[in-house]
Each structure stands twice: as C-alpha cells, then as structure tokens.
Design a protein around this motif. Sequence first.
Motif, mmCIF file in Angstrom:
data_model
loop_
_atom_site.group_PDB
_atom_site.id
_atom_site.type_symbol
_atom_site.label_atom_id
_atom_site.label_comp_id
_atom_site.label_asym_id
_atom_site.label_seq_id
_atom_site.Cartn_x
_atom_site.Cartn_y
_atom_site.Cartn_z
ATOM 1 N N GLY A 259 51.783 50.482 42.516
ATOM 2 C CA GLY A 259 51.574 51.761 43.179
ATOM 3 C C GLY A 259 50.836 52.773 42.324
ATOM 4 O O GLY A 259 49.771 53.266 42.702
ATOM 5 N N MET A 260 51.397 53.116 41.174
ATOM 6 C CA MET A 260 50.770 54.092 40.287
ATOM 7 C C MET A 260 49.819 53.413 39.308
ATOM 8 O O MET A 260 48.723 53.888 39.046
ATOM 9 N N SER A 261 50.256 52.289 38.762
ATOM 10 C CA SER A 261 49.442 51.604 37.760
ATOM 11 C C SER A 261 48.134 51.081 38.328
ATOM 12 O O SER A 261 47.182 50.820 37.586
ATOM 13 N N GLY A 262 48.064 50.940 39.666
ATOM 14 C CA GLY A 262 46.832 50.470 40.299
ATOM 15 C C GLY A 262 45.649 51.371 40.072
ATOM 16 O O GLY A 262 44.491 50.985 40.324
ATOM 17 N N ALA A 263 45.903 52.582 39.564
ATOM 18 C CA ALA A 263 44.815 53.522 39.283
ATOM 19 C C ALA A 263 44.060 53.179 38.006
ATOM 20 O O ALA A 263 42.937 53.656 37.796
ATOM 21 N N GLN A 264 44.638 52.358 37.157
ATOM 22 C CA GLN A 264 44.073 52.144 35.823
ATOM 23 C C GLN A 264 42.664 51.542 35.822
ATOM 24 O O GLN A 264 41.791 52.031 35.076
ATOM 25 N N PRO A 265 42.384 50.517 36.625
ATOM 26 C CA PRO A 265 41.026 49.965 36.579
ATOM 27 C C PRO A 265 39.964 50.947 37.068
ATOM 28 O O PRO A 265 38.869 51.018 36.502
ATOM 29 N N LYS A 266 40.302 51.733 38.092
ATOM 30 C CA LYS A 266 39.355 52.733 38.590
ATOM 31 C C LYS A 266 39.090 53.794 37.519
ATOM 32 O O LYS A 266 37.946 54.209 37.303
ATOM 33 N N ALA A 267 40.136 54.224 36.820
ATOM 34 C CA ALA A 267 39.977 55.219 35.761
ATOM 35 C C ALA A 267 39.077 54.694 34.646
ATOM 36 O O ALA A 267 38.221 55.417 34.127
ATOM 37 N N ALA A 268 39.268 53.435 34.284
ATOM 38 C CA ALA A 268 38.455 52.845 33.212
ATOM 39 C C ALA A 268 36.974 52.855 33.569
ATOM 40 O O ALA A 268 36.123 53.198 32.743
ATOM 41 N N THR A 269 36.663 52.497 34.811
ATOM 42 C CA THR A 269 35.249 52.441 35.205
ATOM 43 C C THR A 269 34.662 53.842 35.375
ATOM 44 O O THR A 269 33.489 54.058 35.095
ATOM 45 N N ILE A 270 35.473 54.798 35.833
ATOM 46 C CA ILE A 270 34.985 56.183 35.923
ATOM 47 C C ILE A 270 34.610 56.692 34.531
ATOM 48 O O ILE A 270 33.633 57.424 34.358
ATOM 49 N N CYS A 271 35.382 56.267 33.535
ATOM 50 C CA CYS A 271 35.097 56.674 32.151
ATOM 51 C C CYS A 271 33.924 55.902 31.541
ATOM 52 O O CYS A 271 33.467 56.253 30.448
ATOM 53 N N GLY A 272 33.472 54.842 32.201
ATOM 54 C CA GLY A 272 32.380 54.036 31.662
ATOM 55 C C GLY A 272 32.833 52.971 30.698
ATOM 56 O O GLY A 272 32.027 52.434 29.926
ATOM 57 N N ALA A 273 34.128 52.634 30.736
ATOM 58 C CA ALA A 273 34.697 51.681 29.784
ATOM 59 C C ALA A 273 34.855 50.296 30.415
ATOM 60 O O ALA A 273 34.476 50.060 31.557
#
Length: 679
Positions: A259-273
């Motif tokens: 639920g919450m942890s599912g945000a992690q991959p999107k955050a990584a790509t938004i950061c360019g990582a």
Amino acid sequence: MKVKEALKVLRKGLDYLFAGEDLPEHPGIDDSVPHSPGRTGKLSLEEKKLALANSLRYFPKRLHEQLAPEFAKELETYNHIYMYRFRPTSYEMKAHPIEDYPAHSRQAAAIMLMIQNNLDHRVAQFPHELITYGGNGSVFQNWAQYLLVMKYLSTMSNEQTLVIASGHPQGLFPSHPTSPRVVITNGMVIPNYSSKEDHDRMAALGVTMYGQMTAGSYCYIGPQGIVHGTTLTVLNAARKYLNRNDMAGITFLTSGLGGMSGAQPKAATICGAIGIIAEVSEAALEKRLSQGWVKEKVTSVDECINRIREARKNKETTSIAFLGNVVALWEALAKIAEETGETLIDLGSDQTSCHNPFNGGYYPVQLSFEEANKMMVEDPDKFKSLVQESLCRQIKAINTLSKKGLRFWDYGNSFLLEASRAGADVMQPNGKAFTYPSYVEDIMGDIFSLGFGPFRWVCTSGKSEDLDLTDEIAASVIEELLEKAPKESKLQFQDNLLWIKSAKENKLVVGSQARILYADAVGRNCIAQAFNDAVREGKLSGPVNISRDHHDVSGTDSPYRETSNIRDGSMFCADMAVQNCIGDAMRGATWVALHNGGGVGFGEAINGGFGLVLDGSEQASAAAKSMLFWDVNNGVARRAWARNDNALSTIKLAMEQEPRLKVTLPELTDDSVLDNAFS
C-alpha cells in the motif's frame, strides 16, 4: 443500472433485516483480489463466545442462530469476524462523483466518497478484509460497520455528528453546522493495555481496530499519498549523504510494493535514480507493474544483480521489481562487496510493515511466501523465531555494505526497532541509539520544523480536468510564495513547484482524483482559499476535500519517526497529536480522527488527521484559514520549544504574520553552565 440508482441501497444499512427480510446471499470468497493472512490473537473458549456475541449484536435476534456458526467459522479460520456475507456486490466499490451519493448533507457525501476510495480494490491492499494498507490498517472491523456508517452518513443532517469508535458507529449526536460531521477514534486504549498482544486479543474480540494513519481516517489516496515524501527523502538523502543533486546512476535498494511502500519505485524514477524494490507477493508486484508504478520485473538474484550493473553503467532512470526476499538480495550484494570490493548499492532502506512483523508485515527469508502465510497462523512461535533470525541476517548484510560506502536509513516502519529486539547488531556503543538514522531524524525532521508537510486534496467531482486545474492553481500559488520565501524555505518551495508541475506527467492517480503536495501553513491556506474560490465561481465542478497525511508537522507523536528529532526528552509524550485533533475539531474540520499506532505499531505512536470539505462557502473559507494555521503551527511551536533551530525561526515568522499568536519560546542554555552545575 445507473450508479446513482445503485448507491441508493446505502440508505438501507441493516434496516431491511429488522423489517423482516431475509439475509443476503453469501458472495463467497473472491480469489481475484488479495486476501489478508489469518490474524494472530488466539482466544480462549469464553473469549470466542464473547467475540461471537459482540458480532451478533448488530443483527436481529431471529437471525442469531443462523449467523452464529458462520461467524464462528470465520473466527476459527481467520481469528477475526469480517462478516463476508454482507460485503456489497450490487455496486462498484470506488470513489464515485459526489453527486451520486444519496446524502442529505454534502459534507457527509464527501466522506462517503473517501470511505469507498479506501476500499477500492485498485487502492486497498486487502479490500474484502477492509484493510487499506500496512497489512492491518483497517477502515472498519467488519462489513456490518461499513453498512451502518454509510446509512448514517446518507441520512444525517449538518446539525448532527457521527461518532465512530474503532470502526463501530456509536451513533448520530446533535451538534451544529460548524461541528465535525464525523469524529473518529481508532485503537485508543488505556496505556497500560497497549501492547501488541493486547491489540491482537481485543481486535479478535471485535472491540478495537488498528487504523494505521489514513486508513481509519478515510484520507488514503493510494501510493501517491507517500510518493511525494519518499521522493523528497531520496532526493535529500542524495544531497546530504552523497553530495549529489543529479541522481543519474545512483542505486537505491529497498523492499515492499504494498500500500504505502508501492510508492518507492515511482519516487526513485522521479528522482532520476535506479530503484530496486524487492517484493515477496507476486500479486502485489503485478498490481504495481500493471499500474505503471514500477517499470520492470526480475525473478532471480543473479538476474537482478546483472540488471543493476547494466543500469549503473548506462546511468539509466528505472525501477526494478525483484520478486523474492530482500534478505537474499542484500546477502548476495554483501558477498560481492566482500569478495571483490564492488559496491553496487549507494542508498538503502526498508519499507516492510515491521509494525506488524509476525502477522504478514515481514516475511522471513527461510520460507516461501505461501509457507510463511501458513506458519504464521499454525505455528506463530516458530514463525516469530524465523522472522527474528531473518532480521539479524538482513542487518548483518547491511552492516557489511555500510562499511563499503552504503548509506542506509530506517523508514519509520519499526525496522530497526524490531531488528534490535531480535538481537541484531544495530545499536551504537552507548546502547541507546541506533547505528542508522531514522529518515525523519536525519532527513525530513528539518523539513517538518519549517512547517512543510504532506497536504492533500481530492476533487469530489471525479473529473480529471478538475484535478488538472487544481494543479495549475497550486503551482501559481507556490510561484507567488517562492518570490518572498525566507531563505530556509526556498529550496522546499522549489522542489514542490517542480513536483506539482510534473505531477500529471508522472501519472500518480490511483483511485480518486487526488493530489499531494508538501506545503507550509501559509502555502496550505493560500491553496485552500484559491480552491474554495474556484468552487464558488464554478471553475471547479464540485467541492474539494482537503486533508493531510497524519505523518506531518503536528499530526503524530512517534519517538522513532515523526518526533525522533525532538531531543528535550519529550519525544515519548503525546500531547501534540491529541491537542492537534481537538484544535482541528473546534476550528471547523469536517471530520477528525485520533489513532493509536500508525506506521510503527500499536502502542508506539499517537496520531491524528482531519478532512475539510471546500464547498465554496464562507464557512469553508473561515474554517480553512483558522484550522490550517493551527494544524501546522501547533507542531512548529512544540518543535521550537524543543530548541530546534528551523522551528524557532519558523514560529517567530508565524508570530509576525499573525499578531494574535503568542508562543512560549525557550532560552538556550550554554553547555558550560550545565557542565559546571554538576562539577
């Protein structure tokens, strides 16, 4: 059947049963959605009878004999009575346009929308168990509670308040139009009875509920709700630990696609990582893959490591979902680092639900996903032992990589706390502090002290064009505030301006037409006033619900997360969160909530939240102005009293902006005075 017509059934609640009608047909267990594993909390025979009596009291006595065996079987199978027979199937469970809800009160209709969004199968982790996220973050304890709440909301007026205690609707009480329409508490127990074992027993009895944060307060907006904070965390971690603004080629390893942890991959790509996220549940992984929240999938450790090397070499921006246990990956990476000196991971964290480690929150590396789900119910003691052994192995690998340059932090999910309880090597020599920082303590705490936190809104019309307009309005407000922002806050305004301008492109919506944006007290009020004006002028086609994550400046007292950077000894005190909820209620919130737990576990935090319906009225405008100023500055004042530099400068500025605000400020003591006093 049209949606509006289908939703009229919400007015019935359970009344039809008391009118003599038959029970609904049991819809069965739907295998097309994920289901919660059986819960812990074994009851004695007398306690089982009590749990059954507690459940049957919702129904006419004439039906007790028929329902008792069915509910007893649920209790024996799941250690909980969900009342699956009463799960609605005549309409789609999702956030419908506000005009479709059969309510006398527009404010109540807005809350109905939020509840159904929390139970949408695209949004919720275990929708048929009424669990939104975090493994046990519940909206209600059972389907009877859902039906009764929706009935009350359908029929109430703006001169009534619905009181809900751990999912149970206590009833409608006379109030007045400026009172909250709903007051919610979840898991509030006498402090001496706030252990995990106490919770498990009381939850099985049907008398308490773990509402997490925004599950039980009806303010969850899907993984978008955490992705902004995760983005800011990863971005600022790179700045602080690696001295990097450009994250090209930087690797970030973590776990969890729920639920919450599912945000992690999107955050990584938004950061360019390059984000690498391990997940043991194939259903959870496929859900995020289909929603576009993770870009690619690998199924073996070797394949994952090869893909990491390739992505680092090419400085790709991507997110890699590893179907498997993160411990196996950490150990393989640690072995490579020890044997060859090659360190493939720059940043690391963990977002497994370690607030609930022995009931599906953390899966030990020694077992398959299916084996773990079986053992946690059938042999909980052995399962606990394997979880603790797995935590020790995970920490050992992380420690190895940290010596080679990895920067790791705890994501406030009780990972380090549970690892320490397992006997892992995670304590500093003084035995009082963890080796690794909490992300709030080391990264986000200073942002909270500036008054910035996760402000949210939902367009109740359900129209994407309304959400687009709110994005434009919010961006315009931030641009104006950026011009006169104090130097301490400029970077925050710049980060958030970039966020909101790229929000649509990043395809963040799952469920309701919602958005999140980090803003301070002034920013939140200016945005809210602009939204309210747009509703009044007809530019927006429906009201806007504003809220925030409980994980905010003032919303949560949690010593290992939200208040971990408060170092005057009050990090374990919960006055702030309680007073915040009371203050929001008396300043015009449409609904308020106060919870035990949230993110870190039952008994480990007190947290609260609110919702406010912006309907274009003067009342909504006045409520937003008064409530949002309090909702932020209450926490800033508390942090200032704890001698936090950012909070001190922020609260002084707030007093200049609002002459009626008078805050007690600390006099700072020289260390030499303290040393000499005990010499």
